[in-house]
Motif scaffolding. Structure first.
Motif: not given
Length: 112
Positions: A1-11, A107-109
């Motif tokens: 989940m952390g990688n998805t959250t990081s990708a979401m924030e980055w995007l 949405w990043p998955r």
């Protein structure tokens, strides 16, 4: 989940209102945001076969790619690269999106 959250924030950081974009994605409404290229990243768009070959080559070198988009309908991949990195790129079958372009970004998955 952390990688998805990081990708979401980055995007989401590329959006005109990053907080609102991230909030919408957290609620999954909408699943796709229209984000401006050229602010935080550009996108190199390749045909599916070339994109998958690039991903295999990156993996074989034990490198981790950054976020990659995959359009299942158009059979295209989109690689996020630093802003301005696509300036002057010309290649058959490859398109670039930089300043002035907009990218429909889901949405990043995590990758399956």
């Amino acid at each position: 989940m952390g990688n998805t959250t990081s990708a979401m924030e980055w995007l989401a950081d590329a959006a005109w209102d990053p907080v609102a974009c991230a909030r919408q994605w957290r609620r999954h409404q909408p699943d796709v945001a229209l984000l401006p290229a050229g602010r935080r990243w550009d996108v190199v768009i390749t045909p599916e076969r070339l994109g998958f070959a690039l991903l295999r080559a990156i993996g074989a070198c034990r490198l981790r790619p950054g976020p990659v988009l995959f359009d299942t309908c158009a059979r295209l991949t989109g690689f996020f690269v630093p802003p301005g990195a696509t300036t002057g790129w010309f290649a058959s079958g490859i398109r670039c999106a930089g300043a002035g372009a907009w990218i429909a970004t889901p949405w990043p998955r995590p990758a399956p």
